[in-house]
Design a protein around this motif. Structure first.
Motif, PDB file in Angstrom:
ATOM      1  N   ALA A 297       0.844  -1.207   0.000  1.00  0.00           N
ATOM      2  CA  ALA A 297       0.000   0.000   0.000  1.00  0.00           C
ATOM      3  C   ALA A 297       0.875   1.252   0.000  1.00  0.00           C
ATOM      4  O   ALA A 297       1.973   1.271   0.570  1.00  0.00           O
ATOM      5  N   VAL A 298       0.371   2.291  -0.640  1.00  0.00           N
ATOM      6  CA  VAL A 298       1.084   3.565  -0.738  1.00  0.00           C
ATOM      7  C   VAL A 298       0.621   4.495   0.378  1.00  0.00           C
ATOM      8  O   VAL A 298      -0.576   4.660   0.606  1.00  0.00           O
ATOM      9  N   GLU A 299       1.572   5.090   1.055  1.00  0.00           N
ATOM     10  CA  GLU A 299       1.280   6.013   2.151  1.00  0.00           C
ATOM     11  C   GLU A 299       0.867   7.377   1.590  1.00  0.00           C
ATOM     12  O   GLU A 299       1.490   7.885   0.666  1.00  0.00           O
ATOM     13  N   GLN A 300      -0.199   7.951   2.159  1.00  0.00           N
ATOM     14  CA  GLN A 300      -0.677   9.268   1.759  1.00  0.00           C
ATOM     15  C   GLN A 300      -0.450  10.242   2.917  1.00  0.00           C
ATOM     16  O   GLN A 300      -0.598   9.874   4.079  1.00  0.00           O
ATOM     17  N   LYS A 301      -0.138  11.478   2.583  1.00  0.00           N
ATOM     18  CA  LYS A 301       0.194  12.503   3.577  1.00  0.00           C
ATOM     19  C   LYS A 301      -0.938  13.533   3.651  1.00  0.00           C
ATOM     20  O   LYS A 301      -1.347  14.083   2.622  1.00  0.00           O
ATOM     21  N   TYR A 302      -1.415  13.795   4.883  1.00  0.00           N
ATOM     22  CA  TYR A 302      -2.469  14.785   5.109  1.00  0.00           C
ATOM     23  C   TYR A 302      -1.943  15.798   6.109  1.00  0.00           C
ATOM     24  O   TYR A 302      -1.686  15.477   7.267  1.00  0.00           O
ATOM     25  N   ASN A 303      -1.772  17.034   5.630  1.00  0.00           N
ATOM     26  CA  ASN A 303      -1.086  18.072   6.390  1.00  0.00           C
ATOM     27  C   ASN A 303      -2.080  19.117   6.888  1.00  0.00           C
ATOM     28  O   ASN A 303      -2.706  19.820   6.095  1.00  0.00           O
ATOM     29  N   TYR A 304      -2.215  19.227   8.201  1.00  0.00           N
ATOM     30  CA  TYR A 304      -3.054  20.255   8.819  1.00  0.00           C
ATOM     31  C   TYR A 304      -2.138  21.365   9.293  1.00  0.00           C
ATOM     32  O   TYR A 304      -1.248  21.155  10.124  1.00  0.00           O
ATOM     33  N   SER A 305      -2.341  22.561   8.770  1.00  0.00           N
ATOM     34  CA  SER A 305      -1.533  23.719   9.146  1.00  0.00           C
ATOM     35  C   SER A 305      -2.251  24.478  10.258  1.00  0.00           C
ATOM     36  O   SER A 305      -3.343  25.009  10.056  1.00  0.00           O
ATOM     37  N   ILE A 306      -1.656  24.492  11.436  1.00  0.00           N
ATOM     38  CA  ILE A 306      -2.271  25.091  12.623  1.00  0.00           C
ATOM     39  C   ILE A 306      -2.462  26.588  12.419  1.00  0.00           C
ATOM     40  O   ILE A 306      -1.528  27.310  12.092  1.00  0.00           O
ATOM     41  N   GLY A 307      -3.687  27.023  12.596  1.00  0.00           N
ATOM     42  CA  GLY A 307      -4.005  28.447  12.498  1.00  0.00           C
ATOM     43  C   GLY A 307      -4.175  28.973  11.087  1.00  0.00           C
ATOM     44  O   GLY A 307      -4.490  30.138  10.900  1.00  0.00           O
ATOM     45  N   ALA A 308      -3.967  28.147  10.071  1.00  0.00           N
ATOM     46  CA  ALA A 308      -4.050  28.623   8.693  1.00  0.00           C
ATOM     47  C   ALA A 308      -5.432  28.425   8.088  1.00  0.00           C
ATOM     48  O   ALA A 308      -5.709  28.914   7.006  1.00  0.00           O
ATOM     49  N   GLY A 309      -6.294  27.703   8.779  1.00  0.00           N
ATOM     50  CA  GLY A 309      -7.615  27.427   8.214  1.00  0.00           C
ATOM     51  C   GLY A 309      -7.530  26.310   7.191  1.00  0.00           C
ATOM     52  O   GLY A 309      -6.462  25.913   6.765  1.00  0.00           O
ATOM     53  N   GLY A 310      -8.664  25.791   6.824  1.00  0.00           N
ATOM     54  CA  GLY A 310      -8.700  24.685   5.873  1.00  0.00           C
ATOM     55  C   GLY A 310      -8.444  23.365   6.565  1.00  0.00           C
ATOM     56  O   GLY A 310      -7.662  23.296   7.517  1.00  0.00           O
ATOM     57  N   GLN A 311      -9.135  22.347   6.101  1.00  0.00           N
ATOM     58  CA  GLN A 311      -9.001  21.027   6.702  1.00  0.00           C
ATOM     59  C   GLN A 311      -8.791  20.004   5.606  1.00  0.00           C
ATOM     60  O   GLN A 311      -9.627  19.876   4.708  1.00  0.00           O
ATOM     61  N   PRO A 312      -7.681  19.258   5.667  1.00  0.00           N
ATOM     62  CA  PRO A 312      -7.491  18.212   4.668  1.00  0.00           C
ATOM     63  C   PRO A 312      -8.534  17.109   4.834  1.00  0.00           C
ATOM     64  O   PRO A 312      -9.035  16.885   5.931  1.00  0.00           O
ATOM     65  N   THR A 313      -8.856  16.456   3.738  1.00  0.00           N
ATOM     66  CA  THR A 313      -9.839  15.367   3.759  1.00  0.00           C
ATOM     67  C   THR A 313      -9.128  14.039   3.570  1.00  0.00           C
ATOM     68  O   THR A 313      -8.398  13.848   2.596  1.00  0.00           O
ATOM     69  N   ILE A 314      -9.367  13.129   4.506  1.00  0.00           N
ATOM     70  CA  ILE A 314      -8.783  11.790   4.461  1.00  0.00           C
ATOM     71  C   ILE A 314      -9.843  10.827   3.934  1.00  0.00           C
ATOM     72  O   ILE A 314     -10.851  10.601   4.596  1.00  0.00           O
ATOM     73  N   PRO A 315      -9.637  10.236   2.739  1.00  0.00           N
ATOM     74  CA  PRO A 315     -10.596   9.252   2.231  1.00  0.00           C
ATOM     75  C   PRO A 315     -10.338   7.886   2.866  1.00  0.00           C
ATOM     76  O   PRO A 315      -9.209   7.408   2.887  1.00  0.00           O
ATOM     77  N   LEU A 316     -11.380   7.280   3.397  1.00  0.00           N
ATOM     78  CA  LEU A 316     -11.308   5.960   4.017  1.00  0.00           C
ATOM     79  C   LEU A 316     -12.417   5.093   3.439  1.00  0.00           C
ATOM     80  O   LEU A 316     -13.417   5.606   2.953  1.00  0.00           O
ATOM     81  N   THR A 317     -12.249   3.779   3.516  1.00  0.00           N
ATOM     82  CA  THR A 317     -13.238   2.854   2.988  1.00  0.00           C
ATOM     83  C   THR A 317     -13.779   1.987   4.114  1.00  0.00           C
ATOM     84  O   THR A 317     -12.997   1.417   4.887  1.00  0.00           O
ATOM     85  N   ASP A 318     -15.102   1.892   4.195  1.00  0.00           N
ATOM     86  CA  ASP A 318     -15.727   1.033   5.198  1.00  0.00           C
ATOM     87  C   ASP A 318     -15.187  -0.384   5.071  1.00  0.00           C
ATOM     88  O   ASP A 318     -15.012  -0.901   3.967  1.00  0.00           O
ATOM     89  N   GLY A 319     -14.907  -1.016   6.222  1.00  0.00           N
ATOM     90  CA  GLY A 319     -14.440  -2.394   6.232  1.00  0.00           C
ATOM     91  C   GLY A 319     -12.940  -2.566   6.046  1.00  0.00           C
ATOM     92  O   GLY A 319     -12.439  -3.685   6.121  1.00  0.00           O
ATOM     93  N   LYS A 320     -12.204  -1.475   5.829  1.00  0.00           N
ATOM     94  CA  LYS A 320     -10.755  -1.582   5.644  1.00  0.00           C
ATOM     95  C   LYS A 320     -10.022  -1.079   6.887  1.00  0.00           C
ATOM     96  O   LYS A 320     -10.574  -0.366   7.709  1.00  0.00           O
ATOM     97  N   SER A 321      -8.751  -1.456   6.978  1.00  0.00           N
ATOM     98  CA  SER A 321      -7.888  -1.016   8.083  1.00  0.00           C
ATOM     99  C   SER A 321      -6.748  -0.176   7.534  1.00  0.00           C
ATOM    100  O   SER A 321      -6.276  -0.412   6.414  1.00  0.00           O
ATOM    101  N   TYR A 322      -6.300   0.776   8.357  1.00  0.00           N
ATOM    102  CA  TYR A 322      -5.244   1.697   7.960  1.00  0.00           C
ATOM    103  C   TYR A 322      -4.236   1.840   9.094  1.00  0.00           C
ATOM    104  O   TYR A 322      -4.612   1.838  10.269  1.00  0.00           O
ATOM    105  N   ILE A 323      -2.972   1.983   8.724  1.00  0.00           N
ATOM    106  CA  ILE A 323      -1.928   2.327   9.686  1.00  0.00           C
ATOM    107  C   ILE A 323      -1.710   3.828   9.549  1.00  0.00           C
ATOM    108  O   ILE A 323      -1.507   4.342   8.440  1.00  0.00           O
TER     109      ILE A 323
END
Length: 190
Positions: free
Chosen positions: A56-82
């Motif tokens: 599996a390929v690792e995806q990066k989701y970056n939340y910038s504190i105080g900058a506004g905006g929220q990254p969206t993490i796509p997940l699938t029902d029934g699957k597991s993620y590290i």
């Protein structure tokens, strides 16, 4: 006696009091030196998310504190993620500082509009007297979207008196005492 209470002396006294009160109120309960990562030094919280399957390929989701905006993490029902949490001050990775102070940090993962089970997978480098900090977790996704606009509320807590990694309502983890070092919100989708 009149020289003691003249306008210049009163103004000087008020200025000294103002500066003293301001300096004290800007600190946490303890001294600034006691906090290994003051809130002002964390600029980004990054979640590295990888499906728990070989290759599996690792995806990066970056939340910038105080900058506004929220990254969206796509997940699938029934699957597991590290999921691995990283903390940055600008371009500098300061996650090691949290590991160095593992006895003083704990992460709470709250999924108020989803059903996601969390297992903390920290090794000894991020397991302290409060238990596993939560820098590495496994997410077992039961249902991403239980109601509209699902999200993750992520809190890094500093110096709680106690911590519990069990589920507490919709949150995985709870603390008694402590202060929030950093918080982030990540949108979730499937």
């Amino acid at each position: 006696m009149n020289k003691l209470f003249n306008t210049k002396n009163i103004i000087k006294l008020l200025a000294v009091l103002f500066i003293t009160i301001t300096a004290i109120s800007c600190q946490r309960d303890g001294s600034v030196a006691e906090d290994d990562i003051p809130q002002e030094e964390l600029t980004n919280i990054v979640l590295l998310v990888k499906e728990d399957v070989p290759g599996a390929v690792e995806q990066k989701y970056n939340y910038s504190i105080g900058a506004g905006g929220q990254p969206t993490i796509p997940l699938t029902d029934g699957k597991s993620y590290i999921v691995q949490a990283k903390f940055y001050n600008g371009n500098e990775d300061v996650t090691q500082e949290i590991k160095d102070a593992k006895d003083e940090h704990f992460i709470i993962f709250d999924f108020p509009k989803s059903t996601i089970n969390i297992t903390r997978q920290d090794d000894s480098s991020s397991t302290g007297k409060l238990g596993k900090v939560g820098l590495i977790t496994k997410w077992n996704v039961v249902k991403v979207v239980n109601s509209s606009a699902p999200f993750l509320k992520f809190d890094l807590i500093h110096a709680p008196q106690s911590a519990n990694s069990a589920q507490n309502g919709t949150a995985w983890g709870s603390v008694v005492g402590g202060e929030t070092d950093a918080e982030a919100t990540f949108n979730l989708s499937n």
